[in-house]
Design an enzyme around this catalytic site. Structure first.
Site, PDB file in Angstrom:
ATOM      1  N   LYS A   1      -7.833   8.749   7.651  1.00  0.00           N
ATOM      2  CA  LYS A   1      -7.888   9.424   6.548  1.00  0.00           C
ATOM      3  C   LYS A   1      -8.922  10.666   7.151  1.00  0.00           C
ATOM      4  O   LYS A   1     -10.156  10.643   6.857  1.00  0.00           O
ATOM      5  CB  LYS A   1      -8.569   8.899   5.653  1.00  0.00           C
ATOM      6  CG  LYS A   1      -8.366   9.167   4.024  1.00  0.00           C
ATOM      7  CD  LYS A   1      -8.758   8.028   3.090  1.00  0.00           C
ATOM      8  CE  LYS A   1      -9.051   8.927   1.692  1.00  0.00           C
ATOM      9  NZ  LYS A   1      -8.040   9.475   1.056  1.00  0.00           N
TER      10      LYS A   1
HETATM   11  C1  LIG Z   1      -2.081  10.058   1.707  1.00  0.00           C
HETATM   12  C2  LIG Z   1      -2.802   8.856   1.069  1.00  0.00           C
HETATM   13  N1  LIG Z   1      -2.010   7.869   0.968  1.00  0.00           N
HETATM   14  C3  LIG Z   1      -2.204   6.507   0.234  1.00  0.00           C
HETATM   15  C4  LIG Z   1      -3.845   6.665  -0.384  1.00  0.00           C
HETATM   16  C5  LIG Z   1      -4.092   5.473  -1.054  1.00  0.00           C
HETATM   17  O1  LIG Z   1      -5.024   4.780  -0.365  1.00  0.00           O
HETATM   18  P1  LIG Z   1      -6.197   3.818  -1.107  1.00  0.00           P
HETATM   19  O2  LIG Z   1      -5.598   2.759  -1.841  1.00  0.00           O
HETATM   20  O3  LIG Z   1      -6.993   3.267  -0.101  1.00  0.00           O
HETATM   21  O4  LIG Z   1      -6.788   4.769  -2.129  1.00  0.00           O
HETATM   22  C6  LIG Z   1      -4.403   7.667  -0.156  1.00  0.00           C
HETATM   23  C7  LIG Z   1      -5.568   7.464  -0.774  1.00  0.00           C
HETATM   24  O5  LIG Z   1      -6.786   7.253  -0.373  1.00  0.00           O
HETATM   25  C8  LIG Z   1      -4.101   8.728   0.255  1.00  0.00           C
HETATM   26  O6  LIG Z   1      -4.592   9.855   0.540  1.00  0.00           O
END
Ligand SMILES: Cc1ncc(COP(=O)(O)O)c(C=O)c1O
Length: 308
Positions: free
Chosen positions: A157
């Site tokens: 991320k």
């Molecule tokens: C690109 C992306 N995909 C998926 C997610 C979903 O991740 P999470 O459930 O850990 O928030 C996020 C958010 O963090 C994201 O930015």
């Protein structure tokens, strides 16, 4: 978005307006930062952070993949977050830790730039709106493909990677939709701009696998477990674009959007949120708010500060 009074920055609590960086911050120019999006919810036991440990673990992994070490141990970040929530007097809030390369030498080698860290909290409603959570949102398959693992790191991320989501989001909003769905480099369904995707057909729930270039969402993992615990068959497999329109139900999961149904894709009706979405959404909401005893260990309760 309601700002807070205090931000945690490099080990200190500072007033919101004083949380500043130099214009030559490396991450500002080259995107060399990693971050998390986390939420705290009001529960019977007080304010509680959903899967805090898992988020901090992903933060550390994202940093590692970009050759950075967390400047503070995870436990210190956890305690700082507790104190930050207490100091700001929030019962529920969004939490944004960011670890980034600071000001120093310019150029593409970041290794001499110090790694800095901040944690910000603010009050923030559902990313795709409360109404979206209830009625569903309209999605559009983006002309932008999700970053592929041979040029960036979908599992991390990382700040710079989000230019991909930003382009897809702008495109979908300008075209009159509420969210974009990105395909992966092979043309399979990947994810939303900040959410993972689930497709329901004939009672079976499918979601793209780790190898489809997704961010392995923490809410994705939670919803997968909830669905299996409820007795649904859940399969991780590649999902073709047309399966979105042919599905009985489609929903998105993410920290910001929580669980939001998709009611339409590319002007084709999927329909109002169906029974599978509704059932999982209810249990998920109970888990977030501490009403589901079987998922209590997902909550990191913020200790009430002792009165000195
Ligand atoms: C690109 C992306 N995909 C998926 C997610 C979903 O991740 P999470 O459930 O850990 O928030 C996020 C958010 O963090 C994201 O930015």
């Amino acid at each position: 978005m309601n700002p807070a009074d205090t931000i945690w920055m490099n080990g200190e609590f500072v007033p919101w307006e004083d949380a500043k960086v130099h214009v030559l911050t490396h991450a500002l120019h080259y995107g060399t930062g990693v971050f998390e999006g986390i939420r705290a919810y009001e529960t019977e036991r007080g304010s509680a952070i959903f899967r805090h440990g898992d988020h901090l673990e992903r933060l550390e992994q994202s940093a590692r993949l970009y050759y950075m070490e967390l400047p503070h141990p995870r436990e210190q970040l956890r305690e700082a977050t507790h104190e930050l929530i207490s100091r700001n007097g929030f019962r529920s809030c969004y939490i944004r830790p960011l670890v980034f390369r600071g000001a120093g030498p310019m150029g593409l080698n970041p290794l001499e730039n110090e790694v800095e860290s901040v944690i910000a909290v603010w009050e923030w409603g559902a990313y795709l709106g409360e109404e979206g959570k209830q009625k569903g949102v309209r999605g559009k398959v983006s002309s932008w493909r999700r970053i592929s693992p041979d040029s960036l790191i979908p599992h991390a991320k990382a700040s710079g990677q989000y230019l991909n989501s930003v382009l897809a989001k702008i495109e979908s909003l300008k075209a009159g939709y509420e969210e974009a769905i990105l395909l992966d480099d092979k043309g399979y369904v990947c994810e939303g701009t900040g959410e993972n995707v689930f497709v329901v057909k004939d009672g079976v729930i499918c979601t793209p696998p780790q190898t489809a270039g997704i961010l392995d969402g923490i809410n994705r993992k939670s919803v997968m477990q909830i669905a299996r615990d409820l007795g649904y068959e859940l399969v991780e497999r590649n999902v073709a674009r047309a399966e979105l329109a042919m599905a009985d139900e489609v929903f998105l999961t993410g920290t910001a959007a929580e669980l939001t149904p998709l009611c339409e894709i590319d002007d084709l009706e999927i329909g109002p949120p169906g029974p599978v979405t509704r059932e999982i959404q209810q249990v998920f909401d109970d888990a977030l708010h501490g009403r589901a005893p079987q998922y209590r260990e997902w909550l990191d309760v913020v200790p009430v500060p002792s009165k000195a």
